[in-house]
Design a protein around this motif. Structure first.
Motif: not given
Ligand SMILES: C[S@@+](CC[C@H](N)C(=O)[O-])C[C@H]1O[C@@H](n2cnc3c(N)ncnc32)[C@H](O)[C@@H]1O
Length: 166
Positions: A39, A43, A45, A62, A81, A84, A104, A106, A116, A119
């Motif tokens: 995630g 940018g 974090t 991401d 992309g 998964e 991160d 959510g 997620v 995953m």
């Protein structure tokens, strides 16, 4: 109505994220090995990770690159992309080596969050080094990991910290 306002929820979540990251930086200070950021978002974090872990290779994931101009990852370590697909593609390179993963992913979509979280719980464990840490904005059902208590001063349920059993 919830007892906390939206502003307070955001504030406590960001405080918890910052404190959990600080805990992780201290815990892995002398441990070489790649770091994974699930995630990129704006940018924020990622920028924090790279400042505190300048000697670590930070792989960032991401579906799109929406990061601030001054928070751009190394293009060679930015994997765009669906996670998964992009994360399993790196399994050969990362398996058993990752010392810190920050998930991160959510949003305000509850069903999406369940998906997620599932995953991350499925794809991250094979990549983690013994003792490696997973931080997450969502609770994860992880086998072979210990759920650590939040750092002092952090509210329960705002950010989550897991350590892979050695
Ligand atoms: C909360 S934002 C990340 C915030 C970011 N860490 C920051 O500090 O700016 C979540 C990000 O996860 C990405 N994301 C969510 N699910 C994904 C998936 N299945 N594959 C790829 N990216 C995903 C979204 O595109 C979004 O940019």
């Amino acid at each position: 109505m919830s007892t906390l306002s939206r502003l307070e929820k955001t504030l406590f979540r960001l405080q918890a994220q910052h404190a959990c990251l600080a805990h992780a930086f201290a815990a892995i200070a002398n441990r070489p090995g790649p770091v994974v950021e699930l995630g990129l978002g704006l940018g924020r974090t990622f920028d924090h990770l790279r400042r505190h872990l300048p000697d670590h290779e930070i792989h960032v994931f991401d579906r799109v690159n929406g990061a601030y101009e001054d928070c751009q990852p190394d293009p060679a370590l930015l994997h765009l992309g669906e996670i998964e697909e992009t994360l399993p593609a790196l399994a050969g390179r990362l398996a058993g080596r990752v010392v810190l993963a920050n998930s991160d992913l959510g949003s305000h979509d509850r069903d999406g969050n369940r998906q997620v979280a599932g995953m991350s719980a499925r794809l991250l464990p094979p990549l983690m080094a013994p003792g490696g840490l997973i931080l997450s904005d969502l609770p994860l059902a992880l086998e072979g990991f210990e759920a650590l208590p939040p750092p002092e001063g952090v509210r329960e349920g705002c950010y989550y910290l897991y350590r892979r059993s050695a």
